[in-house]
Design an enzyme around this catalytic site. Structure first.
Site, PDB file in Angstrom:
ATOM      1  CG  ASP A   1      -6.462  -3.768  -3.213  1.00  0.00           C
ATOM      2  OD1 ASP A   1      -7.290  -2.873  -2.935  1.00  0.00           O
ATOM      3  OD2 ASP A   1      -5.241  -3.651  -3.014  1.00  0.00           O
TER       4      ASP A   1
ATOM      5  CB  SER B   1      -0.932  -0.058   1.213  1.00  0.00           C
ATOM      6  OG  SER B   1      -1.908   0.921   1.145  1.00  0.00           O
TER       7      SER B   1
ATOM      8  NE  ARG C   1      -8.047   1.197  11.291  1.00  0.00           N
ATOM      9  CZ  ARG C   1      -6.984   0.867  10.578  1.00  0.00           C
ATOM     10  NH1 ARG C   1      -6.518   1.697   9.673  1.00  0.00           N
ATOM     11  NH2 ARG C   1      -6.371  -0.269  10.776  1.00  0.00           N
TER      12      ARG C   1
ATOM     13  CG  HIS D   1      -5.785  -2.077   0.342  1.00  0.00           C
ATOM     14  ND1 HIS D   1      -4.863  -2.116  -0.679  1.00  0.00           N
ATOM     15  CD2 HIS D   1      -5.266  -1.217   1.260  1.00  0.00           C
ATOM     16  CE1 HIS D   1      -3.842  -1.313  -0.395  1.00  0.00           C
ATOM     17  NE2 HIS D   1      -4.065  -0.773   0.770  1.00  0.00           N
ATOM     18  CG  ASP D   2      -7.119  -5.101   5.564  1.00  0.00           C
ATOM     19  OD1 ASP D   2      -6.290  -4.170   5.453  1.00  0.00           O
ATOM     20  OD2 ASP D   2      -8.000  -5.131   6.443  1.00  0.00           O
TER      21      ASP D   2
END
Lengths: 194, 376
Positions: free
Chosen positions: B317, B152, B222, B350-351
């Site tokens: 992602d 990232s 968050r 994405h994680d």
């Protein structure tokens, strides 16, 4: 022991040239060309396990589905684009042939010759052919566009692709006589007619 | 993979040589906190720098005081026998400038005022970070990294390394990254920032003096981030539409599992992270665009690069989609640079870059085996 068809491909490659190997598998061919002819370039491969093997073989590999073509590869950025025993498994045959000669000055295309007498014989006896170069059963083969030498040459003519050299082999030996009948694997060095 | 480094220790290095930032502001002095794992070999050729993403830090792997809750954020990737094998590499994790885990940042004391920097802390960019990391490398005696790696925002730093210091990095591993953010990406970041800056406890960034933190804003930021880091499929798989009670309550209390999860993650994060750091990190993401100075041509920007590259993306992602990684791959190929690219099948969004995944780890492992050869 280097595969005979890989050795033939090597003879068509210039020292230190730029090579793109489409459907590079575990990268064996690229590794051989890198070691012996000091070529640089990339392999392209769809299966992640083979991508890992190609990396392990020290080959630059780009994971991609060739059916989407060579978008993002620059025109004439490779001396040679290789399509080794992959053509027959592609859906968009014409599109890929044109695209490989867009990004490469020359192309090398190899495929199992459906006109090989052993294949013809099996069809005559009533079965789909199986051979060293086509080891699959009819129901699990990835090959969808099988052709003979004559078929391929006819397509090249239609697509304005010139055959520079042809080499036909059977079980590791060159075939000169009646290649469309006695040849198991067809190998072509081609370029676009400009 | 449960082999771990065991207990590790952070270290701090103070730099008194001023750092000229991209913004034009000069940071007269600063500290960087870092950790190292494994041993630097005799010719100092086996160093690997791990760059962290938005909310990461220098604590990449291992534990503090045998406490399993303190496990490093990339412990599955870095350790003895792991893809980044600490038996073979000297691995460095560093908290970036502007961070809130020990390196100089908005919550640090400004020597000029003896108060926390707060709103006075300058904006920093990926280029600034790379520059500061290079100074840490100087201090540690590392002339050239065997590899610089990150996911990232960390991947952006690895990419920037190849541009800023082409002679000081042999391999760059750029994972789940992008050559610049899209308008949508910046949009998400802006919503997150607005959540923070409009929190009444933000006090223009100087909340430290008021003994409060903009907890609600940071929590919202968050929660939003979390949604974008996961894929629709992964969320559906994990939470579905499950209710935490058996029947709907027709209230605004937590009802769905996903609400409970997001609130929990938001609270946990807001308890440990600095709001100003979050703002700075998201701005660094927004500003990153190495092609800006080269006519918006990424291939021109990367023409100075000399290292080899591994680029990895993940199918699900959507924040930094595979096509963004392919932009990098294409720019590298235009320069005839050495690059391998893998698009890993994963449902984790994405994680994914933080998760254990056989294909992903096999790719990194195979690549790092080649990196080892270059260290000999």
């Amino acid at each position: 022991m280097i595969r005979f068809d890989h050795q033939v491909i090597g003879q068509w490659i210039k020292q230190g040239s730029r090579v793109l190997d489409l459907g590079c598998g575990d990268g064996q061919l690229m590794k051989y060309l890198q070691d012996k002819y000091h070529v640089s370039g990339y392999g392209v491969e769809i299966e992640v396990e083979r991508v890992v093997s190609a990396i392990a073989n020290g080959v630059n590999v780009i994971q991609r589905d060739l059916e989407s073509g060579l978008l993002g590869f620059t025109e004439q950025s490779f001396d040679t684009v290789i399509l080794s025993q992959t053509l027959q498994a592609m859906r968009k045959t014409e599109f890929l042939l044109n695209d490989m000669l867009r990004v490469g000055r020359e192309g090398i295309v190899t495929f199992p010759n459906f006109g090989y007498w052993k294949n013809r014989w099996q069809v005559l006896t009533g079965y789909m052919p199986k051979s060293e170069d086509m080891p699959y059963e009819w129901h699990n083969t990835p090959n969808i566009h099988l052709c003979t030498l004559n078929d391929f040459e006819r397509l090249c003519e239609r697509l304005q692709i010139k055959v520079i050299e042809r080499h036909v082999i059977t079980e590791g030996k060159s075939v000169h006589l009646a290649p469309n009948l006695l040849g198991g694997l067809a190998m072509y060095r081609v370029t676009k007619i400009t | 993979m449960n082999l771990s480094l065991g207990n590790v220790q952070p270290q701090t290095k103070r730099f008194v040589e001023p750092l000229a930032l991209s913004s034009g502001i000069i940071l007269p002095e600063y500290e960087l906190v870092y950790e190292t794992y494994g041993e630097l070999n005799q010719n100092k050729s086996n160093a690997v720098l791990i760059c962290h993403a938005l909310s990461g830090n220098h604590h990449v792997a291992g534990l503090y005081n045998d406490d399993p809750k303190t496990i490093g954020w990339w412990d599955n990737m870095v350790g003895p026998g792991k893809p980044i094998d600490t038996n073979r590499f000297f691995v460095i994790g560093v908290n970036n400038l502007g961070g809130c885990h020990g390196s100089t940042g908005p919550s640090s004391i400004n020597p000029a005022t003896q108060q926390p920097y707060g709103a006075d802390f300058p904006f920093v960019t990926v280029e600034d970070w790379v520059l500061s990391q290079a100074r840490l490398a100087d201090y540690l005696g590392i002339e050239c990294f065997a590899a610089v790696m990150g996911g990232s925002l960390g991947g952006m730093q690895a990419l920037q390394w190849s541009i800023s210091f082409p002679e000081r990095v042999k391999h760059a591993l750029v994972i789940a990254s992008a050559p610049k953010l899209s308008a949508q990406n910046i949009g998400f970041n802006e919503v997150a920032r607005q959540a923070i800056t409009t929190d009444p406890h933000f006090f223009g960034g100087d909340f430290y003096q008021h003994q409060v933190v903009p907890h609600r804003g940071l929590r919202l930021a968050r929660m939003l981030g979390h949604i974008t880091y996961l894929s629709d499929d992964a969320m559906m798989e994990k939470f579905g539409r499950d209710l935490i009670t058996s029947t709907p309550k027709f209230s605004l209390d937590v009802e769905f599992e996903i609400e409970s999860y997001l609130r929990y993650q938001g609270d946990k994060f807001a308890d440990r992270f600095d709001a100003n750091t979050y703002l700075i990190m998201t701005k660094a993401l927004d500003y990153f665009d190495p092609a800006q100075k080269t006519d918006n041509r990424l291939d021109f920007a990367l023409s100075v690069a000399r290292c080899r590259f591994l680029i990895v993306s993940f199918t699900s992602d959507w924040r930094f989609s595979p096509s963004r990684s392919e932009e990098i791959v294409e720019a590298l190929m235009k320069n005839q640079l050495s690059v391998s690219y893998a698009e890993i099948e994963s449902s984790q969004g994405h994680d994914s870059f933080l998760m254990e995944n056989d294909d992903y780890f096999s790719v990194v492992k195979a690549y790092m085996n080649n990196v080892v050869k270059d260290t000999l």
